[in-house]
Write an enzyme that holds these catalytic residues in place. Structure first.
Site: not given
Ligand code: PMP
Length: 361
Positions: A102, A172, A196
């Site tokens: 991520w 994040d 989450k």
């Molecule tokens: N950052 C993290 C740490 C994630 O776990 C995720 C999705 N699992 C995201 C960003 C992306 O999130 P989204 O699917 O809501 O765009």
């Protein structure tokens, strides 16, 4: 109906009292004569819901007054794309500390409009650790430093987020927000997709120090302007009202359960139980993350023989334990242990793992 223990990384298990309350108000909300899905976001009933959710989130996370809270659709990825447009000028250096998938995504989302630099990365080691602060190469004059507090796929978490220097730190927290106490004042901004630890998919939260909202940023459509969004209390356009409502119920549930300090204790116990089961299996199961960076929220693990993976998942499902399949990037298994996962669920998982090993060892 019997609900399984759901180890999904997100959209993830929600607390049952939240689902029941949402179910009860789905048909008719208060005295509106309509479902909350059917009422105006600008009417007093929904405004009260929205304001209460923000107030409760501020209490839960002890968010200081000089931070705005923005509720937004589009997922955490959209926030990643809008960070550089709002907080950096075109071509400006922005530093990314990358500890997993991520972090790379955040970098990619920024790279088209700023000079997104990898200030540090643990990719060479397979993202099994966080890059030590001593190895960060920060750029003087960078607009911000970005990192991922918890890497949902690689199961790598910063246990102590280092000081980033003079540039504001943007983190994040999608997969670890509200899992333990957090000093918001250390960050320029924090963001998280809700799916989450905060509630349902379809809404994200950006907590941002108000002085950053004064940055000019780059040319962007008005709807992508976080300062305007903050002024409009996240209602420049129709917000994801149902998701906002269920987020509010989830935040309220966390407060009622004792807040983030209580969840920190529960989460530490849950993670310790599962890692002990993995480490004590004599190599039958293994987790490859460095001890000091093991995530409390997402625990990837591998069976000694991948040929057993399918059987493990099938039998786990029969035992009422679902969504344990690892992300395709890593394979193997992954158990996500967010706040809504009770300790009994983790106990059931480690019991199952022991029995599986005995049966198929
Ligand atoms: N950052 C993290 C740490 C994630 O776990 C995720 C999705 N699992 C995201 C960003 C992306 O999130 P989204 O699917 O809501 O765009």
């Amino acid at each position: 109906m019997s609900r399984a223990y759901n180890f999904s990384p997100g959209p993830a298990m929600l607390p049952e009292p939240v689902l029941r309350q949402a179910q009860a108000t789905m048909l008719e909300f208060g005295s509106c004569g309509a479902s909350i899905l059917e009422i105006s976001h600008r009417g007093p009933d929904f405004i009260a819901v929205a304001q209460q959710a923000e107030a409760d989130l501020r209490t839960l996370l002890a968010i200081p007054d000089d931070y705005a809270v923005i509720f937004t659709a589009g997922g955490a990825t959209t926030v990643q794309a809008l960070l550089p447009l709002n907080f950096a000028v075109a071509g400006q250096a922005c530093d990314y500390v990358v500890s997993g998938h991520w972090g790379k995504t955040a970098l990619k989302q920024a790279a088209h409009c700023v000079d997104a630099r990898i200030a540090a990365s643990s990719e060479a080691g397979g993202f099994r650790d966080v890059p030590a602060r001593a190895h960060w190469r920060l750029t003087p004059g960078a607009a911000y430093v970005h990192l991922t507090a918890n890497e949902t796929i690689h199961g790598v978490e910063w246990r102590d987020i280092p000081e980033a220097g003079t540039a504001p730190l943007i983190a994040d927290f999608s997969s670890s927000i509200a899992s333990e106490p957090l000093d918001v004042a250390r960050f320029g901004a924090i963001y998280a997709g809700a799916q989450k630890n905060l509630g349902p998919v379809g809404i994200s939260v950006l907590i941002v120090r108000r002085d950053l909202l004064e940055r000019e940023g780059q040319p962007r459509a008005p709807i992508f302007d976080y300062a305007a969004q903050a002024r409009a209390e996240s209602m420049l356009n129709t917000p994801p009202s149902w998701n906002w409502y269920v987020l509010g119920l989830t935040v309220k549930w966390m407060l009622d359960e004792g807040g983030v300090a209580e969840f920190a204790r529960r989460n530490a116990r849950k993670a310790a139980l599962l890692y002990a089961a993995i480490d004590g299996s004599g190599g039958y199961y293994r987790n490859e993350v460095a001890a000091g960076a093991r995530s409390r929220m997402n625990v990837p693990f591998f069976l000694h023989d991948p040929a057993l993976d399918k059987l493990f998942l099938d039998e786990a499902k029969q035992a009422g334990l679902v969504a344990l399949k690892g992300h395709r990037v890593l394979g193997g298994m992954r158990a996500s242990l967010y706040n809504a996962m009770p300790e009994a669920g983790v106990q059931a998982l480690v019991d199952f793992m022991r029995e599986f090993q005995q049966a198929h060892g």
